[in-house]
Design a protein around this motif. Structure first.
Motif, PDB file in Angstrom:
ATOM      1  N   ILE A  36      37.470  51.626  42.501  1.00 34.40           N
ATOM      2  CA  ILE A  36      38.939  51.650  42.546  1.00 34.40           C
ATOM      3  C   ILE A  36      39.555  50.261  42.498  1.00 34.40           C
ATOM      4  CG2 ILE A  36      39.037  53.871  43.710  1.00 34.40           C
ATOM      5  CD1 ILE A  36      39.581  52.343  46.327  1.00 34.40           C
ATOM      6  N   PHE A  37      38.746  49.224  42.624  1.00 37.81           N
ATOM      7  CA  PHE A  37      39.255  47.852  42.603  1.00 37.81           C
ATOM      8  C   PHE A  37      39.021  47.159  41.260  1.00 37.81           C
ATOM      9  CE2 PHE A  37      37.941  48.646  47.078  1.00 37.81           C
ATOM     10  CZ  PHE A  37      39.217  48.719  47.607  1.00 37.81           C
ATOM     11  N   MET A  38      38.452  47.861  40.285  1.00 43.99           N
ATOM     12  CA  MET A  38      38.057  47.242  39.026  1.00 43.99           C
ATOM     13  C   MET A  38      38.774  47.888  37.852  1.00 43.99           C
ATOM     14  SD  MET A  38      35.873  44.981  37.655  1.00 43.99           S
ATOM     15  CE  MET A  38      34.574  44.780  38.856  1.00 43.99           C
ATOM     16  N   GLY A  39      39.405  47.048  37.040  1.00 46.93           N
ATOM     17  CA  GLY A  39      40.022  47.503  35.810  1.00 46.93           C
ATOM     18  C   GLY A  39      39.290  46.901  34.625  1.00 46.93           C
ATOM     19  N   PRO A  40      39.774  47.137  33.420  1.00 47.61           N
ATOM     20  CA  PRO A  40      39.102  46.609  32.226  1.00 47.61           C
ATOM     21  C   PRO A  40      39.054  45.075  32.174  1.00 47.61           C
ATOM     22  CG  PRO A  40      40.660  48.329  31.622  1.00 47.61           C
ATOM     23  CD  PRO A  40      40.866  48.044  33.075  1.00 47.61           C
ATOM     24  N   LYS A  41      40.140  44.413  32.610  1.00 43.47           N
ATOM     25  CA  LYS A  41      40.196  42.947  32.508  1.00 43.47           C
ATOM     26  C   LYS A  41      40.229  42.227  33.846  1.00 43.47           C
ATOM     27  CE  LYS A  41      43.889  42.935  29.879  1.00 43.47           C
ATOM     28  NZ  LYS A  41      45.001  42.523  29.005  1.00 43.47           N
ATOM     29  N   ILE A  42      40.646  42.924  34.905  1.00 45.36           N
ATOM     30  CA  ILE A  42      40.816  42.261  36.205  1.00 45.36           C
ATOM     31  C   ILE A  42      40.236  43.116  37.320  1.00 45.36           C
ATOM     32  CG2 ILE A  42      42.899  41.036  35.438  1.00 45.36           C
ATOM     33  CD1 ILE A  42      43.409  43.631  38.043  1.00 45.36           C
ATOM     34  N   ASN A  43      40.123  42.483  38.490  1.00 46.79           N
ATOM     35  CA  ASN A  43      39.736  43.232  39.684  1.00 46.79           C
ATOM     36  C   ASN A  43      40.562  42.744  40.862  1.00 46.79           C
ATOM     37  OD1 ASN A  43      37.862  41.282  41.410  1.00 46.79           O
ATOM     38  ND2 ASN A  43      37.345  40.985  39.242  1.00 46.79           N
ATOM     39  N   LEU A  44      40.713  43.618  41.837  1.00 44.28           N
ATOM     40  CA  LEU A  44      41.380  43.283  43.089  1.00 44.28           C
ATOM     41  C   LEU A  44      40.300  42.832  44.059  1.00 44.28           C
ATOM     42  CD1 LEU A  44      43.896  46.262  43.428  1.00 44.28           C
ATOM     43  CD2 LEU A  44      44.190  44.081  42.238  1.00 44.28           C
ATOM     44  N   ALA A  45      40.435  41.598  44.554  1.00 43.07           N
ATOM     45  CA  ALA A  45      39.361  40.983  45.318  1.00 43.07           C
ATOM     46  C   ALA A  45      39.821  40.534  46.694  1.00 43.07           C
ATOM     47  CB  ALA A  45      38.823  39.782  44.544  1.00 43.07           C
ATOM     48  N   VAL A  46      38.852  40.369  47.570  1.00 46.54           N
ATOM     49  CA  VAL A  46      39.083  39.815  48.898  1.00 46.54           C
ATOM     50  C   VAL A  46      39.479  38.343  48.735  1.00 46.54           C
ATOM     51  CG1 VAL A  46      37.982  39.204  51.080  1.00 46.54           C
ATOM     52  CG2 VAL A  46      37.423  41.370  49.963  1.00 46.54           C
ATOM     53  N   PRO A  47      40.544  37.910  49.376  1.00 48.30           N
ATOM     54  CA  PRO A  47      40.916  36.491  49.302  1.00 48.30           C
ATOM     55  C   PRO A  47      39.819  35.601  49.882  1.00 48.30           C
ATOM     56  CG  PRO A  47      42.746  37.806  50.106  1.00 48.30           C
ATOM     57  CD  PRO A  47      41.539  38.702  50.088  1.00 48.30           C
ATOM     58  N   ASP A  63      35.551  35.662  33.938  1.00 44.92           N
ATOM     59  CA  ASP A  63      35.166  34.358  34.486  1.00 44.92           C
ATOM     60  C   ASP A  63      35.496  34.193  35.970  1.00 44.92           C
ATOM     61  OD1 ASP A  63      37.909  34.112  34.396  1.00 44.92           O
ATOM     62  OD2 ASP A  63      37.933  32.464  32.932  1.00 44.92           O
ATOM     63  N   ASP A  64      35.933  35.253  36.625  1.00 43.99           N
ATOM     64  CA  ASP A  64      36.249  35.256  38.061  1.00 43.99           C
ATOM     65  C   ASP A  64      37.400  34.310  38.417  1.00 43.99           C
ATOM     66  OD1 ASP A  64      35.672  36.530  40.541  1.00 43.99           O
ATOM     67  OD2 ASP A  64      34.741  34.675  41.255  1.00 43.99           O
ATOM     68  N   ARG A  65      38.219  33.958  37.422  1.00 45.43           N
ATOM     69  CA  ARG A  65      39.363  33.060  37.629  1.00 45.43           C
ATOM     70  C   ARG A  65      40.433  33.757  38.465  1.00 45.43           C
ATOM     71  NH1 ARG A  65      40.623  33.057  32.833  1.00 45.43           N
ATOM     72  NH2 ARG A  65      42.733  33.847  32.688  1.00 45.43           N
ATOM     73  N   LEU A  66      41.014  33.025  39.409  1.00 47.16           N
ATOM     74  CA  LEU A  66      42.112  33.545  40.214  1.00 47.16           C
ATOM     75  C   LEU A  66      43.366  33.616  39.349  1.00 47.16           C
ATOM     76  CD1 LEU A  66      43.145  34.420  43.023  1.00 47.16           C
ATOM     77  CD2 LEU A  66      43.681  32.003  43.444  1.00 47.16           C
ATOM     78  N   LEU A  67      43.951  34.800  39.264  1.00 52.82           N
ATOM     79  CA  LEU A  67      45.135  35.018  38.431  1.00 52.82           C
ATOM     80  C   LEU A  67      46.410  35.213  39.237  1.00 52.82           C
ATOM     81  CD1 LEU A  67      43.520  37.564  35.951  1.00 52.82           C
ATOM     82  CD2 LEU A  67      44.053  35.157  35.476  1.00 52.82           C
ATOM     83  N   GLY A  68      46.291  35.792  40.423  1.00 52.21           N
ATOM     84  CA  GLY A  68      47.488  36.095  41.194  1.00 52.21           C
ATOM     85  C   GLY A  68      47.145  36.854  42.459  1.00 52.21           C
TER      86      GLY A  68
END
Length: 183
Positions: free
Chosen positions: A4-15, A71-76
């Motif tokens: 539920i935290f993973m999409g095609p291009k991004i993921n919702l991650a623990v800060p 690339d695991d880059r922080l986006l927002g």
């Protein structure tokens, strides 16, 4: 079972602690801060931001960092906050930090992941948000994701000597139509 935290291009991650110094750079950009919030713009240190995160009410706020899958880059970041469990309501805030990362669908994907999480994991009935009337790109993303205008707080925001409306938008769980494919 899908992630539920993973999409095609991004993921919702623990800060992560090191993320907050990068977010601090975003807060040095007056346009970023002024579109994000109605409060007076001011730079915040990574330490200030990390302390704010550590002081969140974990019962009523769910805060994630948005990271690129490739690339695991922080986006927002994105958060559901002020959750009223009795009435199943929550408020949403989202931001994509670097201007170069905006307009690539990251915000739409993160918004849809967070709405899916809010409606299906947290069992919210409705998600609301406020957006400054001059933030047309954010308004377009919200409308594309199903949010509808519910009211206008007229001339509520003062920017550069001008009075600007603050729109209230909302989305009910039964009206949510995901705009992305979940993994």
């Amino acid at each position: 079972m899908k992630n539920i935290f993973m999409g095609p291009k991004i993921n919702l991650a623990v800060p992560q602690p090191e993320d907050f110094d990068e977010i601090s750079d975003w807060y040095a950009d007056g346009n970023f801060v002024r579109n994000l919030d109605t409060a007076p713009a001011r730079p915040l240190s990574g330490e200030d931001l990390e302390q704010t995160y550590r002081n969140l009410n974990r019962e009523t706020e769910f805060y994630f960092h948005i990271r690129a899958n490739d690339d695991d880059r922080l986006l927002g970041f994105v958060t559901l906050y002020n959750i009223d469990w009795h009435n199943q309501l929550g408020q949403l805030a989202i931001a994509i930090g670097d201007a170069e990362d905006r307009g690539h669908g990251y915000g739409t994907e993160a918004l849809n992941l967070m709405l899916h999480y809010g409606f299906n994991e947290l069992n919210l009935y409705k998600v609301c948000l406020d957006v400054i009337a001059t933030n047309q790109s954010a308004i377009a993303v919200y409308q594309n994701s199903g949010f509808e205008f519910e009211g206008t707080n007229q001339r509520a925001v003062k920017r550069d000597g001008q009075r600007i409306d603050l729109y209230n938008m909302g989305l009910f769980a039964e009206d949510f139509q995901p705009r992305i494919k979940f993994n």
